[in-house]
Design a protein around this motif. Structure first.
Motif, mmCIF file in Angstrom:
data_model
loop_
_atom_site.group_PDB
_atom_site.id
_atom_site.type_symbol
_atom_site.label_atom_id
_atom_site.label_comp_id
_atom_site.label_asym_id
_atom_site.label_seq_id
_atom_site.Cartn_x
_atom_site.Cartn_y
_atom_site.Cartn_z
ATOM 1 N N SER A 94 -20.372 85.230 79.119
ATOM 2 C CA SER A 94 -21.175 85.607 80.283
ATOM 3 C C SER A 94 -22.603 85.076 80.186
ATOM 4 C CB SER A 94 -21.195 87.129 80.453
ATOM 5 O OG SER A 94 -21.706 87.763 79.294
ATOM 6 N N THR A 95 -23.119 84.917 78.948
ATOM 7 C CA THR A 95 -24.454 84.335 78.761
ATOM 8 C C THR A 95 -24.484 82.889 79.248
ATOM 9 O OG1 THR A 95 -24.924 85.752 76.853
ATOM 10 C CG2 THR A 95 -26.222 83.733 77.049
ATOM 11 N N VAL A 96 -23.427 82.140 78.953
ATOM 12 C CA VAL A 96 -23.338 80.744 79.401
ATOM 13 C C VAL A 96 -23.296 80.676 80.924
ATOM 14 C CG1 VAL A 96 -21.914 78.648 79.372
ATOM 15 C CG2 VAL A 96 -22.189 79.996 77.283
ATOM 16 N N ILE A 97 -22.478 81.535 81.540
ATOM 17 C CA ILE A 97 -22.344 81.523 82.999
ATOM 18 C C ILE A 97 -23.658 81.919 83.663
ATOM 19 C CG2 ILE A 97 -21.076 82.445 84.964
ATOM 20 C CD1 ILE A 97 -19.498 80.585 83.008
ATOM 21 N N ASP A 98 -24.328 82.936 83.107
ATOM 22 C CA ASP A 98 -25.640 83.334 83.636
ATOM 23 C C ASP A 98 -26.617 82.164 83.595
ATOM 24 O OD1 ASP A 98 -24.842 85.887 84.160
ATOM 25 O OD2 ASP A 98 -25.848 86.813 82.450
ATOM 26 N N TRP A 99 -26.629 81.443 82.491
ATOM 27 C CA TRP A 99 -27.558 80.324 82.331
ATOM 28 C C TRP A 99 -27.250 79.212 83.340
ATOM 29 C CZ3 TRP A 99 -27.686 75.132 81.269
ATOM 30 C CH2 TRP A 99 -28.918 74.590 80.836
ATOM 31 N N LEU A 100 -25.999 78.858 83.498
ATOM 32 C CA LEU A 100 -25.609 77.782 84.416
ATOM 33 C C LEU A 100 -25.977 78.119 85.860
ATOM 34 C CD1 LEU A 100 -22.101 76.881 82.934
ATOM 35 C CD2 LEU A 100 -24.169 75.470 82.831
ATOM 36 N N VAL A 101 -25.777 79.385 86.248
ATOM 37 C CA VAL A 101 -26.110 79.794 87.616
ATOM 38 C C VAL A 101 -27.622 79.835 87.807
ATOM 39 C CG1 VAL A 101 -25.943 81.672 89.297
ATOM 40 C CG2 VAL A 101 -23.952 81.070 87.917
ATOM 41 N N SER A 102 -28.346 80.389 86.816
ATOM 42 C CA SER A 102 -29.800 80.515 86.954
ATOM 43 C C SER A 102 -30.502 79.160 87.002
ATOM 44 C CB SER A 102 -30.370 81.342 85.797
ATOM 45 O OG SER A 102 -30.282 80.640 84.574
ATOM 46 N N LYS A 103 -29.910 78.151 86.349
ATOM 47 C CA LYS A 103 -30.491 76.810 86.354
ATOM 48 C C LYS A 103 -29.987 75.961 87.514
ATOM 49 C CE LYS A 103 -32.788 77.423 82.522
ATOM 50 N NZ LYS A 103 -34.261 77.480 82.504
#
Length: 272
Positions: A164-173
């Motif tokens: 979920s940390t990876v997905i959060d990062w991809l969406v936020s960027k």
């Protein structure tokens, strides 16, 4: 004052203070054009709100990566550039609050909605993203994904992170428009061996032929960058295989467990 019939949603969120940056639970009420928050005293909501956030011209940032140790934060940036940080109790609640607030914002800002629709295009990973450049950005010390020590089923893994940390990062960027698109990107990183699964849960997903995606948007699934996988056994025993020079004709060989004074070592035994 807004009537109860106009309430779209209400519930607890933890809000960061503006002057003193402490975090306190407040009762939030979402209306058709604003978000109010109340203090709770003696189990009851105060009649007068402690604050009002106008949603006219407001933007929602979710996920918000401003706080490394608070992955469940939503950031609202008001029209006057004042930032409000709200923390939910879980990822599902965070995402549903963000979506409900976005629905209100789109309803009161139709021109903004038209711009979003006109600029919305289908997600084409090959045309938009260079995976080798992306993985370098993900590994940036200040703006990338933070590697931490996590545990799973008695094993401890260093320098890893959750799905979920990876997905959060991809969406936020803005690498992906949605979480499902971000899962597609993360699955391609897995396929190219740029990210590796760590532990049972993510490893099983990697080789599950039933699902099309190889990556889990899950806060308990662990991953690491391909070059940085580290594992520390929870046991104090260490297992080593030293190099042994053997000469002569080998009759039999194999692994045996040899007891040493302070720890156990696996050695290859050759019988001449």
């Amino acid at each position: 004052m807004q009537g109860e019939a106009a309430v779209i949603r209400q519930g607890f969120l933890v809000k960061r203070g503006h002057v003193v940056h402490n975090w306190k639970a407040r009762w939030f009420v979402l209306y058709k054009d604003q978000l109010l928050y109340h203090k709770i005293e003696g189990g009851k909501k105060e009649s007068r709100p402690r604050g009002i956030i106008s949603l006219v011209g407001c933007t929602v940032h979710c996920p918000c990566l401003d706080y490394e140790n608070r992955p469940l934060v939503i950031k609202l940036k008001a029209k006057n550039s004042v930032e409000h940080f709200l923390e939910a109790s879980c990822r599902e609640e965070r995402d549903s609050w963000a979506e409900d607030i976005n629905v209100v914002i789109r309803a009161i800002n139709p021109e903004h909605q038209k711009q979003l629709c006109s600029s919305d295009t289908s997600f084409e990973i090959a045309a938009n993203i260079c995976l080798s450049h992306l993985i370098k950005e993900m590994q940036e010390t200040n703006s990338g994904i933070k590697e931490m020590t996590n545990g799973e089923y008695g094993n401890t893994y260093k320098q890893c992170f959750t799905g979920s940390t990876v997905i959060d990062w991809l969406v936020s960027k803005n690498v992906a428009h949605s979480r499902s698109d971000a899962v597609t990107v993360a699955s391609l990183l897995i396929e190219d061996d740029l990210i590796k699964p760590v532990g049972d849960k993510s490893t099983k997903a990697r080789w599950n032929i039933v699902t099309t995606e190889q990556f889990l948007d899950d806060s308990t699934a662990l991953y690491c960058f391909a070059k940085s996988e580290r594992k520390t056994d929870s046991s104090s025993d260490k297992i080593e295989i030293p190099h042994v020079d053997l000469s002569g004709k080998i009759v039999k060989q194999g692994f045996l467990m040899k007891q040493v004074t302070s720890f156990q070592t696996l050695i290859s035994i050759g019988v001449m």
